[in-house]
Design an enzyme around this catalytic site. Structure first.
Site, PDB file in Angstrom:
ATOM      1  N   HIS A  23       6.969 123.862  26.356  1.00 22.99           N
ATOM      2  CA  HIS A  23       6.609 124.112  27.505  1.00 22.99           C
ATOM      3  C   HIS A  23       8.523 124.634  26.614  1.00 22.99           C
ATOM      4  O   HIS A  23       9.153 124.096  27.682  1.00 22.99           O
ATOM      5  CB  HIS A  23       7.021 123.534  28.875  1.00 22.99           C
ATOM      6  CG  HIS A  23       6.137 123.294  29.395  1.00 22.99           C
ATOM      7  ND1 HIS A  23       5.737 121.944  30.444  1.00 22.99           N
ATOM      8  CD2 HIS A  23       4.327 123.802  29.995  1.00 22.99           C
ATOM      9  CE1 HIS A  23       3.896 122.402  31.042  1.00 22.99           C
ATOM     10  NE2 HIS A  23       3.839 123.007  30.820  1.00 22.99           N
ATOM     11  N   HIS A  79      -8.198 124.479  34.204  1.00 23.03           N
ATOM     12  CA  HIS A  79      -7.108 124.660  34.591  1.00 23.03           C
ATOM     13  C   HIS A  79      -6.672 126.387  33.365  1.00 23.03           C
ATOM     14  O   HIS A  79      -6.472 126.534  32.453  1.00 23.03           O
ATOM     15  CB  HIS A  79      -5.953 123.480  34.493  1.00 23.03           C
ATOM     16  CG  HIS A  79      -4.787 123.790  34.217  1.00 23.03           C
ATOM     17  ND1 HIS A  79      -3.888 124.419  34.858  1.00 23.03           N
ATOM     18  CD2 HIS A  79      -3.412 122.819  32.686  1.00 23.03           C
ATOM     19  CE1 HIS A  79      -2.292 124.309  34.726  1.00 23.03           C
ATOM     20  NE2 HIS A  79      -2.470 124.149  33.815  1.00 23.03           N
ATOM     21  N   GLU A  81      -3.021 127.431  32.158  1.00 23.87           N
ATOM     22  CA  GLU A  81      -2.469 127.309  31.327  1.00 23.87           C
ATOM     23  C   GLU A  81      -2.717 128.098  29.905  1.00 23.87           C
ATOM     24  O   GLU A  81      -3.582 127.833  29.755  1.00 23.87           O
ATOM     25  CB  GLU A  81      -1.396 126.400  31.492  1.00 23.87           C
ATOM     26  CG  GLU A  81       0.373 126.093  31.400  1.00 23.87           C
ATOM     27  CD  GLU A  81       1.168 124.780  31.671  1.00 23.87           C
ATOM     28  OE1 GLU A  81       0.579 124.499  32.569  1.00 23.87           O
ATOM     29  OE2 GLU A  81       2.301 125.187  31.698  1.00 23.87           O
ATOM     30  N   ASP A  83      -2.134 127.049  27.296  1.00 23.15           N
ATOM     31  CA  ASP A  83      -2.152 126.238  26.079  1.00 23.15           C
ATOM     32  C   ASP A  83      -4.072 126.073  26.874  1.00 23.15           C
ATOM     33  O   ASP A  83      -5.154 125.257  25.834  1.00 23.15           O
ATOM     34  CB  ASP A  83      -1.770 125.425  26.481  1.00 23.15           C
ATOM     35  CG  ASP A  83      -1.541 124.666  27.438  1.00 23.15           C
ATOM     36  OD1 ASP A  83      -1.643 124.659  28.665  1.00 23.15           O
ATOM     37  OD2 ASP A  83      -1.287 123.460  27.581  1.00 23.15           O
ATOM     38  N   HIS A 145      -1.932 119.978  37.191  1.00 20.15           N
ATOM     39  CA  HIS A 145      -0.509 120.351  37.517  1.00 20.15           C
ATOM     40  C   HIS A 145      -0.009 121.608  38.524  1.00 20.15           C
ATOM     41  O   HIS A 145       1.429 122.308  38.618  1.00 20.15           O
ATOM     42  CB  HIS A 145       0.667 119.741  36.373  1.00 20.15           C
ATOM     43  CG  HIS A 145       1.168 120.706  35.301  1.00 20.15           C
ATOM     44  ND1 HIS A 145       1.492 121.253  35.704  1.00 20.15           N
ATOM     45  CD2 HIS A 145      -0.219 120.989  34.209  1.00 20.15           C
ATOM     46  CE1 HIS A 145       1.632 121.706  34.188  1.00 20.15           C
ATOM     47  NE2 HIS A 145       0.212 121.579  33.834  1.00 20.15           N
ATOM     48  N   ASP A 164      -5.669 119.059  31.984  1.00 23.12           N
ATOM     49  CA  ASP A 164      -4.484 118.328  32.120  1.00 23.12           C
ATOM     50  C   ASP A 164      -3.940 116.535  32.569  1.00 23.12           C
ATOM     51  O   ASP A 164      -3.727 115.168  32.187  1.00 23.12           O
ATOM     52  CB  ASP A 164      -2.731 118.912  32.712  1.00 23.12           C
ATOM     53  CG  ASP A 164      -2.291 120.082  31.752  1.00 23.12           C
ATOM     54  OD1 ASP A 164      -2.772 119.803  30.564  1.00 23.12           O
ATOM     55  OD2 ASP A 164      -2.224 121.201  32.458  1.00 23.12           O
ATOM     56  N   TYR A 192       4.317 111.884  29.100  1.00 26.87           N
ATOM     57  CA  TYR A 192       2.976 113.120  29.765  1.00 26.87           C
ATOM     58  C   TYR A 192       3.237 112.646  31.145  1.00 26.87           C
ATOM     59  O   TYR A 192       3.617 113.923  31.727  1.00 26.87           O
ATOM     60  CB  TYR A 192       1.532 112.879  29.313  1.00 26.87           C
ATOM     61  CG  TYR A 192       1.077 114.447  29.971  1.00 26.87           C
ATOM     62  CD1 TYR A 192       0.954 115.685  28.391  1.00 26.87           C
ATOM     63  CD2 TYR A 192       0.458 114.590  30.811  1.00 26.87           C
ATOM     64  CE1 TYR A 192       0.511 116.513  29.129  1.00 26.87           C
ATOM     65  CE2 TYR A 192      -0.475 115.862  30.708  1.00 26.87           C
ATOM     66  CZ  TYR A 192      -0.489 116.875  30.254  1.00 26.87           C
ATOM     67  OH  TYR A 192      -1.124 118.636  30.145  1.00 26.87           O
ATOM     68  N   HIS A 225      -5.960 117.089  26.507  1.00 29.15           N
ATOM     69  CA  HIS A 225      -4.881 117.001  25.827  1.00 29.15           C
ATOM     70  C   HIS A 225      -5.372 115.321  24.805  1.00 29.15           C
ATOM     71  O   HIS A 225      -5.220 114.482  25.594  1.00 29.15           O
ATOM     72  CB  HIS A 225      -3.656 116.890  25.872  1.00 29.15           C
ATOM     73  CG  HIS A 225      -3.327 118.819  26.431  1.00 29.15           C
ATOM     74  ND1 HIS A 225      -2.774 119.562  25.587  1.00 29.15           N
ATOM     75  CD2 HIS A 225      -2.610 118.855  27.772  1.00 29.15           C
ATOM     76  CE1 HIS A 225      -2.295 120.516  26.140  1.00 29.15           C
ATOM     77  NE2 HIS A 225      -2.911 120.300  27.615  1.00 29.15           N
TER      78      HIS A 225
HETATM   79 FE1  FEO Z   1      -1.003 122.886  32.082  1.00 31.54          FE
HETATM   80 FE2  FEO Z   1      -2.336 121.264  28.756  1.00 31.54          FE
HETATM   81  O1  FEO Z   1      -1.460 122.747  30.644  1.00 31.54           O
END
Ligand code: FEO
Length: 392
Positions: A23, A79, A81, A83, A145, A164, A192, A225
């Site tokens: 981020h 999700h 995002e 990544d 999130h 996540d 995290y 992750h």
């Molecule tokens: Fe909210 Fe791992 O991206």
């Protein structure tokens, strides 16, 4: 290199050993990370999530080594995002018509990021997708999130793909929680949670309770992750239920900045007073200018009492403390007591200003704090010890 997880599921993600922040510079990643993507081969073939944009070509090239891309029937995006969605453009260049299963918010986010009219299939909680022997069930998890987040549960292999949720920024070639140092993994899972999910704790608590209440058989939790929870996956679910519910330990975290060591001396004397009053309490001192900001926030999250100190500088307080106060405001810690302290030369506003900002950030202020002009003498250090003792 792809790694087989079960007879049907293969990990096809990217381990990022070099990642030091996430981020932008908002979140330090001392132990790297991974972007986990999973290939499910049943009568039909589904790919769950992709990887971060810089690794899109590498991801697609490796995926080709694992499977003929034309055989992928569905892409599931839990999700979006970057990544996780970052390789979609590269992947869909090869298989442009492949349906993308995601929430309505997920579609909006993918469209907003990539501006492509791909083949979206919107799903809601309870919708299913049969792959043959196994079935995928989708569970919306908004604000865990991002608004688009969902979980995907795979029957047969009893696997929850949680994106996540339950993740950690932790690079390992070993893949599973039972093959790595658990103390490290739990520390990264906590960090995290604190720095990414804590603002959404009420939603986390509701959603995790809802999923637990579904009584799904659970052999594996596969986040996007870090490690896969294979040994006792319920342990991280239990942790989330604790962390999301105004978590605290018997700990006091003292965060300070210092210019000429006066505020540091105060911090140490306060710590001494706390420890004398309550020997069983863990007391941690962290220097806002030296220690990592996200590690500090994680220790603030553990604490039942947070003490924050700064010298007065330019009628205010240090930028490192200011940054932490802003981050703490956003992270929405619950049910934590706090107070401020600090040294000054001639004006001395810092203690009052920090107190106000702690209050605005949601901390329960225990008193007006303690401050000291110039360098603390023996009497002042004794006053700091007594102040620390009085807080216990
Ligand atoms: Fe909210 Fe791992 O991206």
């Amino acid at each position: 290199m792809a790694k087989k997880i079960t007879n049907r599921v293969t990990w096809v993600g990217k381990i990022d050993w070099e990642l030091t922040s996430f981020h932008g510079d908002e979140l330090s990643t001392h132990r790297g990370s991974s972007y986990n993507s999973y290939l499910i081969r049943d009568k039909k073939v589904a790919l769950i999530d992709t990887v971060w944009l810089p690794y899109d070509r590498e991801f697609v090239a490796r995926l080709k080594e694992e499977i003929d891309l034309q055989k992928i029937d569905y892409i599931i995006m839990n999700h979006n995002e970057v990544d996780h969605s970052g390789a979609l453009v590269e992947l869909l260049r090869e298989i442009p018509g492949t349906p993308i299963y995601c929430t309505a918010k997920g579609e909006a986010i993918i469209r907003g990021h990539y501006h492509q009219d791909w083949n979206f299939v919107r799903v809601k909680t309870g919708d299913t997708l049969s792959l043959g022997e196994t079935t995928l069930t989708f569970i919306e998890a908004p604000m865990l999130h991002w608004p688009d987040t969902m979980f995907t549960y795979m029957s047969g292999d009893n696997t929850l793909f949680s994106n996540d949720g339950f993740g950690q920024h932790y690079a390992t070639e070993s893949l599973y929680n039972d093959r790595v140092c658990m103390a490290e993994v739990m520390q990264e899972a906590l960090k995290y949670y604190v720095n990414i999910l804590n603002p959404f704790s009420p939603m986390v608590l509701r959603k995790v309770k809802e999923v637990v209440g579904m009584n799904l058989p659970l052999d594996l939790i596969c986040p996007s992750h870090g490690v896969i929870w294979r040994e006792n996956p319920a342990q991280i679910v239990e942790k989330y239920l604790q962390w999301a519910d105004a978590y605290q330990e018997d700990q006091v975290t003292i965060v300070y900045d210092t210019m000429w060591q006066s505020t540091r001396q105060m911090a140490q004397a306060i710590a001494q007073g706390i420890q004398e009053a309550s020997p069983s309490t863990t007391v941690k001192l962290m220097n806002a200018s030296v220690d990592d900001k996200n590690d500090i926030l994680t220790e603030m999250f553990r604490a039942k009492l947070v003490l924050m100190g700064s010298p007065t500088i330019n009628n205010g307080y240090s930028y490192a403390i200011a940054g932490l106060l802003e981050m703490a405001r956003g992270l929405k810690f619950k049910k934590k007591r706090a107070a401020a302290f600090g040294s000054y030369g001639w004006s001395g506003e810092a203690t009052k200003m920090i107190t106000e900002h702690l209050q605005q950030a949601g901390f329960e202020i225990v008193n007006d704090g303690i401050r000291q002009a110039w360098v603390p003498d023996t009497d002042m250090l004794q006053a700091c010890r007594e102040w620390g003792t009085s807080l216990m």
